[in-house]
Write a protein that holds these residues in place. Structure first.
Motif, PDB file in Angstrom:
ATOM      1  N   THR A  36       0.835  -1.196   0.000  1.00 50.23           N
ATOM      2  CA  THR A  36       0.000   0.000   0.000  1.00 50.23           C
ATOM      3  C   THR A  36       0.874   1.251   0.000  1.00 50.23           C
ATOM      4  OG1 THR A  36      -0.093   0.194   2.412  1.00 50.23           O
ATOM      5  CG2 THR A  36      -1.775  -1.190   1.370  1.00 50.23           C
ATOM      6  N   ASP A  37       0.251   2.348  -0.375  1.00 48.45           N
ATOM      7  CA  ASP A  37       0.956   3.631  -0.330  1.00 48.45           C
ATOM      8  C   ASP A  37       1.314   4.005   1.098  1.00 48.45           C
ATOM      9  OD1 ASP A  37       0.774   3.871  -3.063  1.00 48.45           O
ATOM     10  OD2 ASP A  37      -0.979   5.202  -3.022  1.00 48.45           O
ATOM     11  N   GLU A  38       0.479   3.602   2.050  1.00 51.11           N
ATOM     12  CA  GLU A  38       0.735   3.910   3.462  1.00 51.11           C
ATOM     13  C   GLU A  38       2.024   3.227   3.938  1.00 51.11           C
ATOM     14  OE1 GLU A  38      -1.203   3.125   7.851  1.00 51.11           O
ATOM     15  OE2 GLU A  38      -2.541   3.192   6.125  1.00 51.11           O
ATOM     16  N   VAL A  39       2.215   1.989   3.550  1.00 49.77           N
ATOM     17  CA  VAL A  39       3.425   1.261   3.928  1.00 49.77           C
ATOM     18  C   VAL A  39       4.639   1.895   3.257  1.00 49.77           C
ATOM     19  CG1 VAL A  39       4.617  -0.966   3.816  1.00 49.77           C
ATOM     20  CG2 VAL A  39       2.196  -0.888   4.392  1.00 49.77           C
ATOM     21  N   ALA A  40       4.508   2.277   2.007  1.00 48.67           N
ATOM     22  CA  ALA A  40       5.605   2.943   1.301  1.00 48.67           C
ATOM     23  C   ALA A  40       5.941   4.272   1.974  1.00 48.67           C
ATOM     24  CB  ALA A  40       5.235   3.161  -0.162  1.00 48.67           C
TER      25      ALA A  40
END
Length: 70
Positions: A36-40
């Motif tokens: 996910t973008d959040e993890v990135a």
């Protein structure tokens, strides 16, 4: 006394720098490929912190080497 304070401060910054770098590496190893973008974004924040700690460590070390050269 100043040399002790400098060495202690340098040691603390080195530990913080090493821990920030290890945290970013561990996060990458655990979560790659990022799902996910959040993890990135979390990884980006860890990388940013590691870069800041490296810069602070290098700046502090450079200031100490200038003082010792005088």
């Amino acid at each position: 006394m100043r040399d002790y304070n400098y060495e202690a401060g340098l040691h603390k910054l080195q530990i913080a720098k090493d821990e920030a770098e290890a945290a970013a590496e561990d996060f990458y190893d655990k979560y790659w490929p990022f799902q996910t973008d959040e993890v990135a974004a979390q990884y980006g924040e860890l990388q940013f912190t590691a870069v800041i700690m490296l810069a602070e460590f290098e700046q502090f070390a450079q200031q100490g080497s200038v003082k010792h050269a005088r």
